[in-house]
Design a protein around this motif. Structure first.
Motif, PDB file in Angstrom:
ATOM      1  N   THR A 166       0.826  -1.207   0.000  1.00 55.14           N
ATOM      2  CA  THR A 166       0.000   0.000   0.000  1.00 55.14           C
ATOM      3  C   THR A 166       0.862   1.260   0.000  1.00 55.14           C
ATOM      4  OG1 THR A 166      -1.677  -1.224   1.253  1.00 55.14           O
ATOM      5  CG2 THR A 166      -1.912   1.161   1.166  1.00 55.14           C
ATOM      6  N   THR A 167       1.900   1.276   0.835  1.00 50.84           N
ATOM      7  CA  THR A 167       2.788   2.446   0.849  1.00 50.84           C
ATOM      8  C   THR A 167       3.552   2.563  -0.462  1.00 50.84           C
ATOM      9  OG1 THR A 167       4.472   1.117   2.007  1.00 50.84           O
ATOM     10  CG2 THR A 167       3.073   2.551   3.362  1.00 50.84           C
ATOM     11  N   SER A 168       3.853   1.434  -1.097  1.00 46.60           N
ATOM     12  CA  SER A 168       4.546   1.450  -2.392  1.00 46.60           C
ATOM     13  C   SER A 168       3.719   2.176  -3.447  1.00 46.60           C
ATOM     14  CB  SER A 168       4.823   0.015  -2.866  1.00 46.60           C
ATOM     15  OG  SER A 168       5.684  -0.675  -1.993  1.00 46.60           O
ATOM     16  N   VAL A 169       2.445   1.802  -3.547  1.00 43.91           N
ATOM     17  CA  VAL A 169       1.565   2.441  -4.530  1.00 43.91           C
ATOM     18  C   VAL A 169       1.384   3.920  -4.176  1.00 43.91           C
ATOM     19  CG1 VAL A 169      -0.757   2.470  -5.512  1.00 43.91           C
ATOM     20  CG2 VAL A 169       0.389   0.285  -5.098  1.00 43.91           C
ATOM     21  N   LEU A 194       2.768  13.302   5.214  1.00 43.12           N
ATOM     22  CA  LEU A 194       1.551  13.452   4.420  1.00 43.12           C
ATOM     23  C   LEU A 194       0.355  13.647   5.353  1.00 43.12           C
ATOM     24  CD1 LEU A 194       2.141  10.637   1.791  1.00 43.12           C
ATOM     25  CD2 LEU A 194       1.802  13.041   1.237  1.00 43.12           C
ATOM     26  N   PRO A 195      -0.662  14.401   4.909  1.00 44.26           N
ATOM     27  CA  PRO A 195      -1.837  14.636   5.766  1.00 44.26           C
ATOM     28  C   PRO A 195      -2.464  13.334   6.270  1.00 44.26           C
ATOM     29  CG  PRO A 195      -1.898  16.095   3.867  1.00 44.26           C
ATOM     30  CD  PRO A 195      -0.748  15.160   3.640  1.00 44.26           C
ATOM     31  N   HIS A 220     -11.014  -3.738   2.297  1.00 40.25           N
ATOM     32  CA  HIS A 220     -10.183  -3.625   1.099  1.00 40.25           C
ATOM     33  C   HIS A 220      -9.101  -2.582   1.343  1.00 40.25           C
ATOM     34  CE1 HIS A 220      -8.858  -3.296  -3.029  1.00 40.25           C
ATOM     35  NE2 HIS A 220      -9.687  -4.255  -3.389  1.00 40.25           N
ATOM     36  N   ALA A 221      -7.901  -2.854   0.827  1.00 38.26           N
ATOM     37  CA  ALA A 221      -6.760  -1.966   1.050  1.00 38.26           C
ATOM     38  C   ALA A 221      -6.935  -0.594   0.412  1.00 38.26           C
ATOM     39  CB  ALA A 221      -5.481  -2.624   0.526  1.00 38.26           C
ATOM     40  N   HIS A 222      -7.917  -0.457  -0.489  1.00 35.41           N
ATOM     41  CA  HIS A 222      -8.138   0.842  -1.132  1.00 35.41           C
ATOM     42  C   HIS A 222      -8.385   1.951  -0.103  1.00 35.41           C
ATOM     43  CE1 HIS A 222      -9.315  -0.878  -5.331  1.00 35.41           C
ATOM     44  NE2 HIS A 222      -8.026  -0.587  -5.251  1.00 35.41           N
ATOM     45  N   SER A 223      -9.082   1.631   0.982  1.00 32.73           N
ATOM     46  CA  SER A 223      -9.385   2.665   1.974  1.00 32.73           C
ATOM     47  C   SER A 223      -8.103   3.169   2.640  1.00 32.73           C
ATOM     48  CB  SER A 223     -10.368   2.139   3.028  1.00 32.73           C
ATOM     49  OG  SER A 223      -9.858   0.989   3.680  1.00 32.73           O
ATOM     50  N   ALA A 224      -7.113   2.291   2.834  1.00 32.46           N
ATOM     51  CA  ALA A 224      -5.831   2.723   3.388  1.00 32.46           C
ATOM     52  C   ALA A 224      -5.062   3.571   2.384  1.00 32.46           C
ATOM     53  CB  ALA A 224      -5.003   1.514   3.802  1.00 32.46           C
ATOM     54  N   LEU A 225      -5.110   3.166   1.122  1.00 37.85           N
ATOM     55  CA  LEU A 225      -4.417   3.930   0.086  1.00 37.85           C
ATOM     56  C   LEU A 225      -5.034   5.320  -0.063  1.00 37.85           C
ATOM     57  CD1 LEU A 225      -2.285   4.084  -2.133  1.00 37.85           C
ATOM     58  CD2 LEU A 225      -3.970   3.117  -3.713  1.00 37.85           C
ATOM     59  N   GLU A 226      -6.358   5.372  -0.044  1.00 36.79           N
ATOM     60  CA  GLU A 226      -7.034   6.665  -0.150  1.00 36.79           C
ATOM     61  C   GLU A 226      -6.629   7.588   0.992  1.00 36.79           C
ATOM     62  OE1 GLU A 226     -11.073   5.440  -0.312  1.00 36.79           O
ATOM     63  OE2 GLU A 226     -10.949   4.727  -2.385  1.00 36.79           O
ATOM     64  N   LEU A 227      -6.440   7.017   2.168  1.00 35.59           N
ATOM     65  CA  LEU A 227      -5.961   7.807   3.304  1.00 35.59           C
ATOM     66  C   LEU A 227      -4.569   8.366   3.020  1.00 35.59           C
ATOM     67  CD1 LEU A 227      -5.885   8.566   6.468  1.00 35.59           C
ATOM     68  CD2 LEU A 227      -4.662   6.404   6.686  1.00 35.59           C
ATOM     69  N   LEU A 228      -3.669   7.502   2.556  1.00 33.08           N
ATOM     70  CA  LEU A 228      -2.274   7.900   2.385  1.00 33.08           C
ATOM     71  C   LEU A 228      -2.086   8.966   1.309  1.00 33.08           C
ATOM     72  CD1 LEU A 228      -0.528   4.413   2.683  1.00 33.08           C
ATOM     73  CD2 LEU A 228      -0.618   6.220   4.405  1.00 33.08           C
ATOM     74  N   ILE A 229      -2.933   8.970   0.291  1.00 34.02           N
ATOM     75  CA  ILE A 229      -2.746   9.935  -0.798  1.00 34.02           C
ATOM     76  C   ILE A 229      -3.668  11.148  -0.686  1.00 34.02           C
ATOM     77  CG2 ILE A 229      -1.916   8.139  -2.361  1.00 34.02           C
ATOM     78  CD1 ILE A 229      -4.611   8.136  -3.751  1.00 34.02           C
ATOM     79  N   GLU A 230      -4.515  11.187   0.354  1.00 36.53           N
ATOM     80  CA  GLU A 230      -5.427  12.314   0.549  1.00 36.53           C
ATOM     81  C   GLU A 230      -4.645  13.570   0.940  1.00 36.53           C
ATOM     82  OE1 GLU A 230      -8.010  14.767   0.387  1.00 36.53           O
ATOM     83  OE2 GLU A 230      -8.941  12.773   0.168  1.00 36.53           O
ATOM     84  N   GLU A 231      -4.927  14.665   0.257  1.00 33.13           N
ATOM     85  CA  GLU A 231      -4.195  15.914   0.502  1.00 33.13           C
ATOM     86  C   GLU A 231      -4.903  16.825   1.501  1.00 33.13           C
ATOM     87  OE1 GLU A 231      -3.525  17.643  -3.321  1.00 33.13           O
ATOM     88  OE2 GLU A 231      -2.096  16.099  -3.932  1.00 33.13           O
ATOM     89  N   ASP A 232      -6.183  16.594   1.734  1.00 32.74           N
ATOM     90  CA  ASP A 232      -6.955  17.423   2.654  1.00 32.74           C
ATOM     91  C   ASP A 232      -7.000  16.748   4.029  1.00 32.74           C
ATOM     92  OD1 ASP A 232      -9.817  17.977   3.979  1.00 32.74           O
ATOM     93  OD2 ASP A 232      -9.241  19.730   2.775  1.00 32.74           O
TER      94      ASP A 232
END
Length: 580
Positions: free
Chosen positions: A97-100, A262-263, A300-312
């Protein structure tokens, strides 16, 4: 979870040369006991001390030393320059997840046509999936980059090729007998790869690719290095050695995590109650990693990825709240599964005769079998495989004890398996349900032939026997500067003998003990805390003499900071051995 049955023996590291200790102690102005722990970690002169205490990003290896790096960079830069659609395919754990997230917060900022895919643990399973390749095809992707997976995906890389999709593999797992037909395979564990450091995380391999691309395209490298926060979370959570490049990268990554993460990471730390000013690899392992992992385990890991790349930040807090709920649910499942596994072991008529643990329950949660395997080892110190049923097959995770290569033992049974892969200490596997009994016998045989008897005895390795009165603020501050700690650079463990309990011990939350200790009359007292050692509370009392093994830590309470001992083990002088 129940009382651990493990009884640890204390193994002291070999004493260093007295003259070498004296010289290093004087040279860098540290306590002789600390000087000896530094000698044990390869610090023997001023230059090596400088490298150890002040790692430099200039010491990172040239990414082009990795086999196929030129091929990978040429293909990726061609895709960037010609505006091709690119898909980054990761794993559903923290490393993947951190890789993506690393690619989406760097490459995707400079090349708009970057997509991502994280597989569903339950629908697609581990590794490069046909579903992910089909998604790439639908998006018109012509270049697919796998990170933290792909090294054994021979058939699915061929499938991608058949759809006109080139594949670059970034992985750190062991290759199988046949390599996939990818455009480039970046994996320092390939036998033909002479890269100077082969312990990078999956995210670390992806970082080296980006480092090379940034250099080739003259993009500002500082932009990439600002995302060492993500890489450090991957290094800590994937339990890779904190040596070489990993130590340099995590040293600087911890600084970013403490100042400008990151936020999404900032929100996650706040949700977990982690003080960013005292962040360590250990806190990443226990507080940050599990919350990111919980997404892929429970939903699903998508929710973790969405957290990591969220700018707000406000939106990131909403994502972090969701992960917190996933983590709470994970803990409940974890507790129930572990309790049932331990009951199965306690009732096994032939236990503890074997050298392995293999348990199967079709109702167990697939996402938690690895955690339960680790929990079982905490009670029964044996290489362990925990299996559940999914899609008509037995599937699960294996965990090992220090020093034993469980991947090699499982490979001895590969004719029974539909698939397997992993590391020396952790692996995943699938096999027909009807083959479990045979696997249990074959795995036991393989482990028994390969394992050495001392590997089955839990040992607490102690750096040095020291007097309690040498521990003060300066002693702690120097130890703190030896971070980041982890495999290969473990936090020092000390012991002190004939320590007296002063006053009555305290029991905290029915699980932990808190003591005040001193070694001799007239010495200052020091507080000690033993987490999950509460079951020994009835045996401890004022005036009791004990030997203690511990790490030196800092207690922060209501704005006050004081040095304290973090107990690892206790030996009571009345011939009673206590353990954590």
């Amino acid at each position: 979870m129940g009382k651990s049955k493990l009884v640890y023996s204390w193994n002291y590291k070999e004493a260093k040369d007295e003259q070498a200790i004296k010289e290093l102690s004087g040279l860098i102005n540290v306590n002789p006991y600390i000087a000896e722990t530094l000698l044990d970690r390869g610090v023997s002169c001023y230059d090596s001390a400088k490298k150890y205490f002040r790692p430099s990003l200039k010491e990172l290896h040239d990414p082009y030393l990795m086999e196929d790096m030129d091929k990978a960079v040429n293909r990726l830069t061609k895709a960037i320059n010609s505006g091709e659609e690119i898909l980054v395919f990761g794993d559903y754990d923290v490393d993947g997840t951190t890789s993506v997230a690393l690619f989406m917060t760097t490459l995707a900022k400079r090349h708009k046509n970057v997509h991502y895919h994280l597989p569903d643990r339950y629908q697609e399973g581990y590794g490069l999936s046909k579903a992910g390749i089909d998604k790439a095809s639908e998006l018109g992707v012509s270049l697919l980059i796998t990170i933290d997976c792909g090294i054994t995906a021979v058939d699915n890389v061929e499938y991608a090729n058949s759809k006109g999709i080139d594949v670059i593999i970034c992985d750190h797992h062991r290759p199988g007998p046949q390599l996939p037909s990818a455009v480039a395979i970046l994996d320092p564990k390939k036998k033909s790869c002479n890269y100077p450091y082969d312990e990078l995380s999956g995210c670390g391999v992806g970082f080296k690719l980006l480092q090379a691309v940034y250099k080739k395209l003259n993009w500002p490298e500082e932009e990439l290095f600002r995302r060492l926060d993500l890489l450090t979370i991957s290094i800590g959570s994937d339990i890779v050695p904190i040596t070489g490049e990993n130590r340099i990268l995590s040293f600087y990554g911890l600084k970013i995590l403490s100042s400008s993460p990151l936020p999404g990471i900032a929100a996650l730390m706040e949700m977990a109650g982690v003080d960013k000013d005292s962040l360590t690899i250990e806190k990443i392992v226990f507080y940050i990693g599990p919350r990111i992992n919980a997404a892929g385990r429970m939903t699903h890991a998508h929710s973790a990825l969405e957290l990591l790349i969220e700018e707000d930040y406000t939106k990131a807090m909403a994502h972090a709240d969701l992960l917190e709920d996933n983590n709470k649910e994970r803990k409940l499942f974890d507790k129930d599964m572990t309790q049932k596994a331990l009951e199965m072991l306690d009732s096994a008529p032939d236990w503890p005769g074997g050298n392995t643990t293999v348990l199967f329950d079709p109702s167990w949660h697939k996402g938690l079998v690895g955690i339960v395997a680790s929990r079982c080892i905490e009670h029964y110190y044996r290489p362990t495989v925990i299996l559940t049923e999914h899609d008509g097959e037995a599937t699960g995770s294996a965990r090992s004890v220090p020093g034993f290569d469980i991947y090699e033992a499982i490979s001895e049974c590969k004719d029974l398996l539909s698939k397997f892969g992993g590391h020396k200490y952790a692996a995943g596997l699938s096999l027909p349900v009807e083959s479990i009994d045979e696997f249990r016998l074959r795995f036991e045989e393989a482990v028994s032939q390969q394992i050495e008897s001392h590997m089955l005895e839990p040992v607490l390795t102690i750096d040095k026997l020291i007097p309690l009165n040498v521990i003060n603020d300066k002693f702690y501050n120097i130890l703190f500067q030896m971070q980041p700690f982890g495999p290969g650079n473990e936090e020092p463990v000390f012991s002190s003998e004939s320590v007296e309990i002063i006053g009555e011990p305290r029991l905290l939350k029915n699980e932990h003990i808190k003591l005040r200790l001193r070694q001799r009359n007239g010495d200052d007292e020091i507080e000690a805390i033993g987490f999950f050692m509460g079951h020994y509370f009835p045996q401890l009392h004022n005036g009791l003499k004990i030997d203690v093994a511990y790490q030196v830590s800092l207690n922060e309470f209501r704005g006050k900071r004081s040095v304290q001992l973090m107990l690892k083990d206790i030996k009571v002088h009345q011939s009673v051995v206590l353990h954590n």
